[in-house]
Motif scaffolding. Sequence first.
Motif, short mmCIF file in Angstrom:
data_model
loop_
_atom_site.label_atom_id
_atom_site.label_comp_id
_atom_site.label_asym_id
_atom_site.label_seq_id
_atom_site.Cartn_x
_atom_site.Cartn_y
_atom_site.Cartn_z
N MET A 71 -20.39 6.14 -1.13
CA MET A 71 -21.01 7.44 -1.18
C MET A 71 -20.23 8.32 -2.18
O MET A 71 -19.01 8.33 -2.19
CB MET A 71 -20.98 8.07 0.22
N LYS A 72 -20.95 9.05 -2.97
CA LYS A 72 -20.32 9.95 -3.94
C LYS A 72 -19.87 11.23 -3.27
O LYS A 72 -20.48 11.69 -2.32
CB LYS A 72 -21.30 10.28 -5.06
N ARG A 73 -18.78 11.80 -3.81
CA ARG A 73 -18.26 13.06 -3.29
C ARG A 73 -18.16 14.06 -4.43
O ARG A 73 -17.85 13.70 -5.54
CB ARG A 73 -16.89 12.86 -2.64
N THR A 74 -18.43 15.29 -4.11
CA THR A 74 -18.31 16.38 -5.06
C THR A 74 -17.04 17.15 -4.72
O THR A 74 -16.85 17.55 -3.59
CB THR A 74 -19.52 17.32 -4.96
N VAL A 75 -16.16 17.30 -5.72
CA VAL A 75 -14.91 18.02 -5.49
C VAL A 75 -14.90 19.29 -6.34
O VAL A 75 -15.50 19.34 -7.40
CB VAL A 75 -13.66 17.16 -5.80
N GLY A 76 -14.22 20.29 -5.86
CA GLY A 76 -14.12 21.55 -6.58
C GLY A 76 -12.90 22.32 -6.13
O GLY A 76 -12.14 21.87 -5.26
N TYR A 77 -12.71 23.47 -6.72
CA TYR A 77 -11.58 24.30 -6.34
C TYR A 77 -11.91 25.76 -6.59
O TYR A 77 -12.80 26.09 -7.35
CB TYR A 77 -10.31 23.91 -7.10
N THR A 78 -11.16 26.62 -5.89
CA THR A 78 -11.28 28.06 -6.05
C THR A 78 -9.92 28.60 -6.47
O THR A 78 -8.91 28.31 -5.83
CB THR A 78 -11.72 28.72 -4.73
N TRP A 79 -9.90 29.36 -7.54
CA TRP A 79 -8.68 29.96 -8.07
C TRP A 79 -8.55 31.34 -7.46
O TRP A 79 -9.39 32.20 -7.64
CB TRP A 79 -8.79 30.02 -9.59
N ARG A 80 -7.46 31.58 -6.73
CA ARG A 80 -7.30 32.81 -5.96
C ARG A 80 -6.16 33.68 -6.48
O ARG A 80 -5.57 34.45 -5.73
CB ARG A 80 -7.03 32.45 -4.49
N LEU A 81 -5.83 33.61 -7.77
CA LEU A 81 -4.69 34.35 -8.31
C LEU A 81 -4.85 35.86 -8.09
O LEU A 81 -3.93 36.53 -7.64
CB LEU A 81 -4.50 34.05 -9.80
N ARG A 82 -6.01 36.40 -8.37
CA ARG A 82 -6.21 37.84 -8.24
C ARG A 82 -5.99 38.31 -6.80
O ARG A 82 -5.36 39.33 -6.55
CB ARG A 82 -7.60 38.24 -8.72
N GLU A 83 -6.47 37.54 -5.83
CA GLU A 83 -6.30 37.91 -4.42
C GLU A 83 -4.83 37.89 -4.02
O GLU A 83 -4.35 38.80 -3.34
CB GLU A 83 -7.08 36.94 -3.53
N ARG A 96 -6.89 35.98 -19.04
CA ARG A 96 -7.81 34.88 -18.74
C ARG A 96 -7.41 34.16 -17.46
O ARG A 96 -8.26 33.73 -16.70
CB ARG A 96 -7.87 33.90 -19.90
N LEU A 97 -6.10 34.02 -17.21
CA LEU A 97 -5.64 33.40 -15.96
C LEU A 97 -6.05 34.23 -14.75
O LEU A 97 -6.46 33.70 -13.72
CB LEU A 97 -4.12 33.27 -15.95
N VAL A 98 -5.91 35.55 -14.89
CA VAL A 98 -6.19 36.44 -13.77
C VAL A 98 -7.69 36.59 -13.53
O VAL A 98 -8.16 36.55 -12.40
CB VAL A 98 -5.55 37.83 -14.01
N SER A 99 -8.46 36.74 -14.59
CA SER A 99 -9.89 37.05 -14.43
C SER A 99 -10.79 35.83 -14.33
O SER A 99 -11.91 35.94 -13.85
CB SER A 99 -10.36 37.93 -15.59
N GLY A 100 -10.31 34.67 -14.78
CA GLY A 100 -11.17 33.49 -14.76
C GLY A 100 -10.58 32.38 -13.91
O GLY A 100 -9.60 32.57 -13.19
N THR A 101 -11.20 31.22 -14.00
CA THR A 101 -10.72 30.04 -13.31
C THR A 101 -10.27 29.03 -14.36
O THR A 101 -11.10 28.52 -15.10
CB THR A 101 -11.84 29.42 -12.45
N PRO A 102 -8.97 28.75 -14.44
CA PRO A 102 -8.50 27.83 -15.47
C PRO A 102 -8.89 26.38 -15.16
O PRO A 102 -8.94 25.97 -14.01
CB PRO A 102 -6.98 27.99 -15.42
N GLU A 103 -9.20 25.64 -16.22
CA GLU A 103 -9.48 24.21 -16.06
C GLU A 103 -8.19 23.41 -16.14
O GLU A 103 -8.07 22.35 -15.54
CB GLU A 103 -10.45 23.74 -17.13
N ARG A 104 -7.22 23.91 -16.92
CA ARG A 104 -5.91 23.27 -17.04
C ARG A 104 -4.85 24.34 -16.87
O ARG A 104 -5.03 25.48 -17.30
CB ARG A 104 -5.76 22.63 -18.43
N LEU A 105 -3.72 23.94 -16.27
CA LEU A 105 -2.64 24.88 -16.04
C LEU A 105 -1.34 24.09 -16.02
O LEU A 105 -1.24 23.08 -15.32
CB LEU A 105 -2.85 25.58 -14.69
N SER A 106 -0.36 24.55 -16.78
CA SER A 106 0.92 23.84 -16.81
C SER A 106 1.64 24.05 -15.48
O SER A 106 1.53 25.11 -14.84
CB SER A 106 1.75 24.34 -17.99
#
Length: 111
Positions: free
Chosen positions: A1-13, A44-54
């Motif tokens: 069965m396939k699974r969908t994965v995701g994430y939420t970036w909560r830096l601003r909160e 951009r880190l604060v207002s958006g959701t980064p795809e890559r982050l060191s």
Amino acid sequence: MKRTVGYTWRLREVMAVQRVFTATELVQLLHERGINLSASQVHRLVSGTPERLSLQVLSALCDILACTPADLVVTSAENAGVRRTGTADTTAQPPVVAKLRPRPARILAEE
């Protein structure tokens, strides 16, 4: 069965909880920890959701905000819905066509 994965970036909160309200404040705090990002990069880190982050930046953010990576990134995973195709279910009965067709009109002659 396939699974969908995701994430939420909560830096601003997390920033708001620690009373850091602007990206400009965060630029200085990052600079104090050896992370030299421009104001636009931090914005951009604060207002958006980064795809890559060191990991260096993530570690510095956790130090500044007294949190863990799990506080900044909330992950989600769920089973993907199975797509139905025209050939998927061959045992299903086709709809009765007679019930779907309109009844023909009957024209009566005038008397």
